[in-house]
Write a protein that holds these residues in place. Sequence first.
Motif, PDB file in Angstrom:
ATOM      1  N   ASP A 197     -11.652   2.258   8.381  1.00 13.19           N
ATOM      2  CA  ASP A 197     -10.985   2.926   7.266  1.00 13.19           C
ATOM      3  C   ASP A 197     -10.883   1.931   6.120  1.00 13.19           C
ATOM      4  O   ASP A 197     -10.551   0.760   6.328  1.00 13.19           O
ATOM      5  CB  ASP A 197      -9.590   3.394   7.669  1.00 13.19           C
ATOM      6  N   VAL A 198     -11.164   2.390   4.901  1.00 12.97           N
ATOM      7  CA  VAL A 198     -11.205   1.511   3.736  1.00 12.97           C
ATOM      8  C   VAL A 198      -9.919   1.683   2.923  1.00 12.97           C
ATOM      9  O   VAL A 198      -9.549   2.803   2.568  1.00 12.97           O
ATOM     10  CB  VAL A 198     -12.429   1.801   2.849  1.00 12.97           C
ATOM     11  N   VAL A 199      -9.249   0.554   2.668  1.00 11.13           N
ATOM     12  CA  VAL A 199      -8.009   0.556   1.890  1.00 11.13           C
ATOM     13  C   VAL A 199      -8.166  -0.405   0.721  1.00 11.13           C
ATOM     14  O   VAL A 199      -8.640  -1.533   0.887  1.00 11.13           O
ATOM     15  CB  VAL A 199      -6.807   0.131   2.764  1.00 11.13           C
ATOM     16  N   GLY A 200      -7.782   0.042  -0.454  1.00 10.27           N
ATOM     17  CA  GLY A 200      -7.854  -0.803  -1.639  1.00 10.27           C
ATOM     18  C   GLY A 200      -6.477  -1.200  -2.138  1.00 10.27           C
ATOM     19  O   GLY A 200      -5.555  -0.372  -2.155  1.00 10.27           O
ATOM     20  N   ILE A 201      -6.325  -2.465  -2.493  1.00 14.30           N
ATOM     21  CA  ILE A 201      -5.152  -2.944  -3.241  1.00 14.30           C
ATOM     22  C   ILE A 201      -5.699  -3.340  -4.605  1.00 14.30           C
ATOM     23  O   ILE A 201      -6.219  -4.436  -4.787  1.00 14.30           O
ATOM     24  CB  ILE A 201      -4.466  -4.128  -2.529  1.00 14.30           C
ATOM     25  N   ILE A 202      -5.622  -2.417  -5.559  1.00 12.73           N
ATOM     26  CA  ILE A 202      -6.391  -2.486  -6.799  1.00 12.73           C
ATOM     27  C   ILE A 202      -5.487  -2.918  -7.951  1.00 12.73           C
ATOM     28  O   ILE A 202      -4.462  -2.283  -8.217  1.00 12.73           O
ATOM     29  CB  ILE A 202      -7.025  -1.110  -7.108  1.00 12.73           C
ATOM     30  N   PRO A 203      -5.827  -3.992  -8.662  1.00 12.27           N
ATOM     31  CA  PRO A 203      -4.982  -4.446  -9.780  1.00 12.27           C
ATOM     32  C   PRO A 203      -4.877  -3.392 -10.876  1.00 12.27           C
ATOM     33  O   PRO A 203      -5.850  -2.682 -11.174  1.00 12.27           O
ATOM     34  CB  PRO A 203      -5.721  -5.697 -10.293  1.00 12.27           C
ATOM     35  N   ARG A 204      -3.704  -3.314 -11.482  1.00 14.16           N
ATOM     36  CA  ARG A 204      -3.506  -2.394 -12.606  1.00 14.16           C
ATOM     37  C   ARG A 204      -3.808  -3.056 -13.946  1.00 14.16           C
ATOM     38  O   ARG A 204      -3.760  -2.401 -14.980  1.00 14.16           O
ATOM     39  CB  ARG A 204      -2.070  -1.871 -12.604  1.00 14.16           C
ATOM     40  N   ASP A 205      -4.067  -4.374 -13.963  1.00 12.03           N
ATOM     41  CA  ASP A 205      -4.381  -5.071 -15.199  1.00 12.03           C
ATOM     42  C   ASP A 205      -5.368  -6.187 -14.890  1.00 12.03           C
ATOM     43  O   ASP A 205      -5.858  -6.309 -13.766  1.00 12.03           O
ATOM     44  CB  ASP A 205      -3.111  -5.606 -15.879  1.00 12.03           C
ATOM     45  N   ASN A 206      -5.669  -7.011 -15.899  1.00 12.25           N
ATOM     46  CA  ASN A 206      -6.674  -8.067 -15.743  1.00 12.25           C
ATOM     47  C   ASN A 206      -6.062  -9.439 -15.477  1.00 12.25           C
ATOM     48  O   ASN A 206      -6.728 -10.458 -15.662  1.00 12.25           O
ATOM     49  CB  ASN A 206      -7.549  -8.125 -16.992  1.00 12.25           C
ATOM     50  N   LEU A 207      -4.800  -9.478 -15.015  1.00 11.94           N
ATOM     51  CA  LEU A 207      -4.135 -10.746 -14.758  1.00 11.94           C
ATOM     52  C   LEU A 207      -4.150 -11.143 -13.284  1.00 11.94           C
ATOM     53  O   LEU A 207      -3.612 -12.187 -12.929  1.00 11.94           O
ATOM     54  CB  LEU A 207      -2.684 -10.688 -15.233  1.00 11.94           C
ATOM     55  N   ARG A 208      -4.757 -10.322 -12.449  1.00 10.64           N
ATOM     56  CA  ARG A 208      -4.720 -10.589 -11.014  1.00 10.64           C
ATOM     57  C   ARG A 208      -5.941  -9.957 -10.344  1.00 10.64           C
ATOM     58  O   ARG A 208      -6.588  -9.071 -10.893  1.00 10.64           O
ATOM     59  CB  ARG A 208      -3.417 -10.062 -10.417  1.00 10.64           C
ATOM     60  N   TYR A 209      -6.248 -10.447  -9.156  1.00  7.50           N
ATOM     61  CA  TYR A 209      -7.294  -9.859  -8.337  1.00  7.50           C
ATOM     62  C   TYR A 209      -6.640  -9.042  -7.234  1.00  7.50           C
ATOM     63  O   TYR A 209      -5.463  -9.206  -6.910  1.00  7.50           O
ATOM     64  CB  TYR A 209      -8.173 -10.940  -7.706  1.00  7.50           C
ATOM     65  N   GLY A 210      -7.431  -8.170  -6.635  1.00  9.19           N
ATOM     66  CA  GLY A 210      -6.957  -7.379  -5.505  1.00  9.19           C
ATOM     67  C   GLY A 210      -7.921  -7.485  -4.343  1.00  9.19           C
ATOM     68  O   GLY A 210      -8.812  -8.350  -4.322  1.00  9.19           O
ATOM     69  N   TYR A 211      -7.745  -6.590  -3.382  1.00  9.54           N
ATOM     70  CA  TYR A 211      -8.575  -6.617  -2.182  1.00  9.54           C
ATOM     71  C   TYR A 211      -9.022  -5.213  -1.813  1.00  9.54           C
ATOM     72  O   TYR A 211      -8.336  -4.225  -2.091  1.00  9.54           O
ATOM     73  CB  TYR A 211      -7.804  -7.197  -0.995  1.00  9.54           C
ATOM     74  N   GLN A 212     -10.152  -5.156  -1.160  1.00 11.20           N
ATOM     75  CA  GLN A 212     -10.610  -3.938  -0.521  1.00 11.20           C
ATOM     76  C   GLN A 212     -10.922  -4.284   0.933  1.00 11.20           C
ATOM     77  O   GLN A 212     -11.776  -5.126   1.202  1.00 11.20           O
ATOM     78  CB  GLN A 212     -11.849  -3.400  -1.236  1.00 11.20           C
ATOM     79  N   PHE A 213     -10.167  -3.668   1.851  1.00 11.93           N
ATOM     80  CA  PHE A 213     -10.300  -3.981   3.271  1.00 11.93           C
ATOM     81  C   PHE A 213     -10.984  -2.835   4.010  1.00 11.93           C
ATOM     82  O   PHE A 213     -10.636  -1.666   3.806  1.00 11.93           O
ATOM     83  CB  PHE A 213      -8.924  -4.194   3.903  1.00 11.93           C
ATOM     84  N   HIS A 214     -11.934  -3.186   4.878  1.00 12.34           N
ATOM     85  CA  HIS A 214     -12.512  -2.240   5.834  1.00 12.34           C
ATOM     86  C   HIS A 214     -11.858  -2.553   7.185  1.00 12.34           C
ATOM     87  O   HIS A 214     -12.172  -3.565   7.812  1.00 12.34           O
ATOM     88  CB  HIS A 214     -14.024  -2.404   5.927  1.00 12.34           C
ATOM     89  N   ILE A 215     -10.957  -1.670   7.640  1.00 12.44           N
ATOM     90  CA  ILE A 215     -10.103  -1.955   8.787  1.00 12.44           C
ATOM     91  C   ILE A 215     -10.615  -1.201  10.008  1.00 12.44           C
ATOM     92  O   ILE A 215     -10.722   0.034  10.007  1.00 12.44           O
ATOM     93  CB  ILE A 215      -8.645  -1.563   8.472  1.00 12.44           C
ATOM     94  N   ASP A 216     -10.934  -1.950  11.050  1.00  6.57           N
ATOM     95  CA  ASP A 216     -11.480  -1.380  12.278  1.00  6.57           C
ATOM     96  C   ASP A 216     -10.497  -0.385  12.895  1.00  6.57           C
ATOM     97  O   ASP A 216      -9.319  -0.684  13.079  1.00  6.57           O
ATOM     98  CB  ASP A 216     -11.771  -2.528  13.262  1.00  6.57           C
ATOM     99  N   ARG A 217     -10.994   0.798  13.237  1.00  6.56           N
ATOM    100  CA  ARG A 217     -10.113   1.836  13.762  1.00  6.56           C
ATOM    101  C   ARG A 217      -9.565   1.499  15.136  1.00  6.56           C
ATOM    102  O   ARG A 217      -8.473   1.936  15.500  1.00  6.56           O
ATOM    103  CB  ARG A 217     -10.857   3.172  13.804  1.00  6.56           C
TER     104      ARG A 217
END
Length: 293
Positions: free
Chosen positions: A123-143
């Motif tokens: 399952d793919v989960v994103g922690i997506i930044p709302r601005d350009n001051l930070r990075y986020g992550y996109q995780f592919h999590i084993d079921r």
Amino acid sequence: MIAAPSEDVSALLARMAEAVRVLSYEGTVVYLHENRLDALSLVHRVEKGQVQERLISLSGPVQATARQHDRVMCVLPNGHPISVEAENGPGFLDAKGIDPTVLGRYYRIAALGSARVAGRDTDVVGIIPRDNLRYGYQFHIDRKTALPLKSDLIDANREPLEQLMFTAISLQPSDGEPPRDGPPSVRNAPVAGSEGEWRFEDPPAGFDLVMHNGLKQTDDSTVEHYLFTDRLSSYSVYIEAGASDGLEGSANIGAVHAVGRRVDGYQVTVVGEVPLETVQTAIAGVRHVRSAH
């Protein structure tokens, strides 16, 4: 009003953090950064409450890193070993302290569908930044295991900056004793006050000071270290008296950016896995308060 992440997504991230903490596993990992692809062998074991981790490069010069108890052993390409204190580091997969409930102001937490990684359903989960001051992550999590089989460092447009992916993975037997809890993650640390002779005016939005300590150097001098976090991303401010060969201007290694300048005879350096704009904003607000002497 910013919507809270769904219970399913929050629970999935919590399961991922627990899986990284308690499971023993080994596999082959590919790491893509700056248009360079490295292959790595990773062994992660939890035995008698202690974490042991070994990482060996499978491409290019031989390099290895091993973490056991409170020490990290590195073997460089020339074969020279270096042993250093672990500083309670999170290990290769850093999922410690991620709390979706406190990230909503500066990140969007979202379920992004499903995908196959290393022959396994995720399952793919994103922690997506709302601005350009930070990075986020996109995780592919084993079921099945909840381990992150693929982890992308992303910008606000979900463009990957670095990618880490298992091409093969297997779980290993465990003795059933969970790892002993270390110190809380700095991602959950309380906000600290800025005392003494340094002030940090107008820091990048969302970043709070959570730690200050002095780093003793071999010449008995002390480098002041201040750590700021938005509860996911972080940067450090280092202040050293009398340094004459410090960084002036900016530099980067991949997604890690650093800037340096002189302030009242002190060398000030800001570094973190954050965009260049973030460290530039941070260093612009560093002030020396002479009256504090």
